[in-house]
Design a protein around this motif. Structure first.
Motif, PDB file in Angstrom:
ATOM      1  N   GLY A 127      44.119  -5.720  37.685  1.00 52.89           N
ATOM      2  CA  GLY A 127      42.729  -6.120  37.564  1.00 52.89           C
ATOM      3  C   GLY A 127      42.582  -7.220  36.542  1.00 52.89           C
ATOM      4  O   GLY A 127      42.672  -8.394  36.857  1.00 52.89           O
ATOM      5  N   ALA A 128      42.382  -6.838  35.286  1.00 52.47           N
ATOM      6  CA  ALA A 128      42.279  -7.819  34.213  1.00 52.47           C
ATOM      7  C   ALA A 128      43.589  -8.598  34.111  1.00 52.47           C
ATOM      8  O   ALA A 128      44.672  -8.014  34.141  1.00 52.47           O
ATOM      9  CB  ALA A 128      41.984  -7.116  32.892  1.00 52.47           C
ATOM     10  N   ALA A 129      43.475  -9.929  34.021  1.00 49.30           N
ATOM     11  CA  ALA A 129      44.648 -10.797  33.881  1.00 49.30           C
ATOM     12  C   ALA A 129      45.655 -10.577  35.000  1.00 49.30           C
ATOM     13  O   ALA A 129      46.863 -10.706  34.791  1.00 49.30           O
ATOM     14  CB  ALA A 129      45.316 -10.582  32.522  1.00 49.30           C
ATOM     15  N   ALA A 130      45.170 -10.282  36.203  1.00 48.75           N
ATOM     16  CA  ALA A 130      46.085 -10.020  37.313  1.00 48.75           C
ATOM     17  C   ALA A 130      47.014 -11.195  37.571  1.00 48.75           C
ATOM     18  O   ALA A 130      48.212 -11.004  37.821  1.00 48.75           O
ATOM     19  CB  ALA A 130      45.292  -9.688  38.572  1.00 48.75           C
ATOM     20  N   ALA A 131      46.490 -12.403  37.528  1.00 56.41           N
ATOM     21  CA  ALA A 131      47.316 -13.582  37.790  1.00 56.41           C
ATOM     22  C   ALA A 131      48.412 -13.715  36.739  1.00 56.41           C
ATOM     23  O   ALA A 131      49.562 -14.045  37.065  1.00 56.41           O
ATOM     24  CB  ALA A 131      46.446 -14.840  37.820  1.00 56.41           C
TER      25      ALA A 131
ATOM     26  N   GLY B 121      37.145  -4.920  41.371  1.00 58.67           N
ATOM     27  CA  GLY B 121      36.153  -4.013  40.807  1.00 58.67           C
ATOM     28  C   GLY B 121      36.649  -3.241  39.599  1.00 58.67           C
ATOM     29  O   GLY B 121      36.026  -2.252  39.208  1.00 58.67           O
ATOM     30  N   TRP B 122      37.726  -3.715  38.966  1.00 55.29           N
ATOM     31  CA  TRP B 122      38.322  -2.951  37.860  1.00 55.29           C
ATOM     32  C   TRP B 122      37.355  -2.659  36.712  1.00 55.29           C
ATOM     33  O   TRP B 122      37.490  -1.605  36.059  1.00 55.29           O
ATOM     34  CB  TRP B 122      39.576  -3.648  37.337  1.00 55.29           C
ATOM     35  N   PRO B 123      36.346  -3.541  36.411  1.00 58.61           N
ATOM     36  CA  PRO B 123      35.437  -3.185  35.317  1.00 58.61           C
ATOM     37  C   PRO B 123      34.646  -1.912  35.567  1.00 58.61           C
ATOM     38  O   PRO B 123      34.085  -1.325  34.625  1.00 58.61           O
ATOM     39  CB  PRO B 123      34.504  -4.407  35.219  1.00 58.61           C
ATOM     40  N   GLU B 124      34.568  -1.459  36.815  1.00 52.37           N
ATOM     41  CA  GLU B 124      33.842  -0.228  37.125  1.00 52.37           C
ATOM     42  C   GLU B 124      34.549   1.007  36.578  1.00 52.37           C
ATOM     43  O   GLU B 124      33.936   2.073  36.464  1.00 52.37           O
ATOM     44  CB  GLU B 124      33.682  -0.080  38.638  1.00 52.37           C
TER      45      GLU B 124
ATOM     46  N   SER C 173      40.237   1.657  40.761  1.00 47.98           N
ATOM     47  CA  SER C 173      41.657   1.345  40.936  1.00 47.98           C
ATOM     48  C   SER C 173      42.363   2.430  41.732  1.00 47.98           C
ATOM     49  O   SER C 173      43.235   2.146  42.560  1.00 47.98           O
ATOM     50  CB  SER C 173      42.335   1.172  39.577  1.00 47.98           C
ATOM     51  N   LEU C 174      41.993   3.681  41.498  1.00 49.08           N
ATOM     52  CA  LEU C 174      42.579   4.784  42.263  1.00 49.08           C
ATOM     53  C   LEU C 174      42.222   4.639  43.736  1.00 49.08           C
ATOM     54  O   LEU C 174      43.083   4.798  44.614  1.00 49.08           O
ATOM     55  CB  LEU C 174      42.089   6.111  41.696  1.00 49.08           C
ATOM     56  N   ARG C 175      40.976   4.306  44.022  1.00 45.23           N
ATOM     57  CA  ARG C 175      40.569   4.116  45.418  1.00 45.23           C
ATOM     58  C   ARG C 175      41.316   2.948  46.054  1.00 45.23           C
ATOM     59  O   ARG C 175      41.780   3.044  47.203  1.00 45.23           O
ATOM     60  CB  ARG C 175      39.063   3.869  45.508  1.00 45.23           C
ATOM     61  N   ALA C 176      41.461   1.846  45.316  1.00 41.62           N
ATOM     62  CA  ALA C 176      42.146   0.671  45.851  1.00 41.62           C
ATOM     63  C   ALA C 176      43.609   0.979  46.150  1.00 41.62           C
ATOM     64  O   ALA C 176      44.152   0.565  47.182  1.00 41.62           O
ATOM     65  CB  ALA C 176      42.045  -0.489  44.866  1.00 41.62           C
ATOM     66  N   GLY C 177      44.253   1.717  45.265  1.00 41.16           N
ATOM     67  CA  GLY C 177      45.656   2.055  45.478  1.00 41.16           C
ATOM     68  C   GLY C 177      45.861   2.983  46.651  1.00 41.16           C
ATOM     69  O   GLY C 177      46.771   2.791  47.465  1.00 41.16           O
TER      70      GLY C 177
ATOM     71  N   GLY D   3      33.649   5.751  38.488  1.00 40.51           N
ATOM     72  CA  GLY D   3      33.662   5.429  37.068  1.00 40.51           C
ATOM     73  C   GLY D   3      35.043   5.591  36.469  1.00 40.51           C
ATOM     74  O   GLY D   3      36.057   5.239  37.082  1.00 40.51           O
ATOM     75  N   ASP D   4      35.088   6.134  35.260  1.00 37.03           N
ATOM     76  CA  ASP D   4      36.366   6.338  34.570  1.00 37.03           C
ATOM     77  C   ASP D   4      36.908   7.745  34.766  1.00 37.03           C
ATOM     78  O   ASP D   4      37.881   8.125  34.113  1.00 37.03           O
ATOM     79  CB  ASP D   4      36.208   6.064  33.069  1.00 37.03           C
ATOM     80  N   ARG D   5      36.314   8.514  35.660  1.00 34.44           N
ATOM     81  CA  ARG D   5      36.749   9.902  35.838  1.00 34.44           C
ATOM     82  C   ARG D   5      38.049  10.011  36.610  1.00 34.44           C
ATOM     83  O   ARG D   5      38.755  11.007  36.492  1.00 34.44           O
ATOM     84  CB  ARG D   5      35.667  10.705  36.546  1.00 34.44           C
ATOM     85  N   GLY D   6      38.382   9.011  37.405  1.00 32.80           N
ATOM     86  CA  GLY D   6      39.588   9.102  38.203  1.00 32.80           C
ATOM     87  C   GLY D   6      39.558  10.340  39.083  1.00 32.80           C
ATOM     88  O   GLY D   6      38.581  10.596  39.782  1.00 32.80           O
ATOM     89  N   ALA D   7      40.615  11.133  39.008  1.00 35.97           N
ATOM     90  CA  ALA D   7      40.719  12.333  39.845  1.00 35.97           C
ATOM     91  C   ALA D   7      40.383  13.614  39.096  1.00 35.97           C
ATOM     92  O   ALA D   7      40.575  14.704  39.624  1.00 35.97           O
ATOM     93  CB  ALA D   7      42.135  12.443  40.413  1.00 35.97           C
TER      94      ALA D   7
END
Length: 222
Positions: free
Chosen positions: A67-71, A89-92, A97-101, A170-174
């Motif tokens: 996400g941040a600094a991906a390049a 959407g990483w700032p969310e 990130s879990l959903r994207a993965g 949010g930041d709850r992940g799983a």
């Protein structure tokens, strides 16, 4: 349910392949805006260590969410054996990130996934291997535990992916999903082979030094 198991890295899994998912998208807001993936560890970006732990623990394929600094991570980190997924959407929070993965891994034939975090340098391949061993023994949901307390890595059999993704906000992940399915969750003690302490603030950077046996925790110069 608590399991104590010693998995051998690379042992074939009769239940199908187990993918690795590394969440490495955070911007390091409490670290002054230094992305955790690029923190220096043993002379290399921390994200390489975390991805290697999944590979050496027996996971394939390995997906890294950036996400941040991906390049910058793509340029400076050696992740050629990984599938890289950009999460705009990483700032969310971690949930995005879990959903994207999980969405990226849906196209694979993996029967389960081990999820790890980039900011835990003392969690290595031994903890990953133990979760794979628990899965081979029949666990569809498993998490590393430390003195009986649930932590990372965590393992989800494929039948749980949709539910995990739906609950990951949010930041709850799983966390919420694991609480709701606590009765089915196998806790795999890893306190003798790993330490779940993570890096959130500048004071935590000393953890990189201790874990590396001398390498300072700082962003590598390029």
């Amino acid at each position: 349910m608590t399991l104590t198991t010693n998995g051998a890295p690379g042992t074939p899994d009769p239940r199908g392949s187990v993918a690795g998912l590394l969440l490495a998208a955070g911007g390091g807001r409490r670290l002054g805006g230094h992305p955790k993936a690029l923190l220096g560890f043993r002379g290399r970006p921390l994200v390489e260590h975390a991805a290697r732990a999944l590979h050496e623990g027996g996971c394939a394929p390995v997906c890294v969410v950036l996400g941040a600094a991906a390049a910058e991570v793509r340029v400076h980190a050696a992740l050629t054996q990984c599938t890289l997924v950009d999460n705009p959407g990483w700032p969310e929070g971690m949930g995005s990130s879990l959903r994207a993965g999980l969405a990226a891994l849906a196209a694979t034939d993996a029967g389960a996934v081990v999820v790890t975090l980039v900011d835990q340098p003392r969690v290595g391949s031994a903890a990953v291997s133990r979760l794979l061993a628990a899965h081979r023994a029949g666990a569809a949901l498993a998490a590393a535990s430390y003195g009986g307390e649930r932590g990372h890595p965590v393992l989800f059999a494929r039948e749980h992916w949709a539910g995990v993704a739906a609950a990951a906000t949010g930041d709850r992940g799983a966390r919420g999903y694991l609480r709701e399915h606590a009765a089915a969750l196998a806790l795999v003690e890893c306190g003798d082979v790993a330490d779940p302490q993570d890096i959130d603030t500048p004071a935590d950077l000393t953890l990189l030094h201790r874990a590396a046996g001398g390498t300072e925790g700082r962003t590598p110069s390029h």
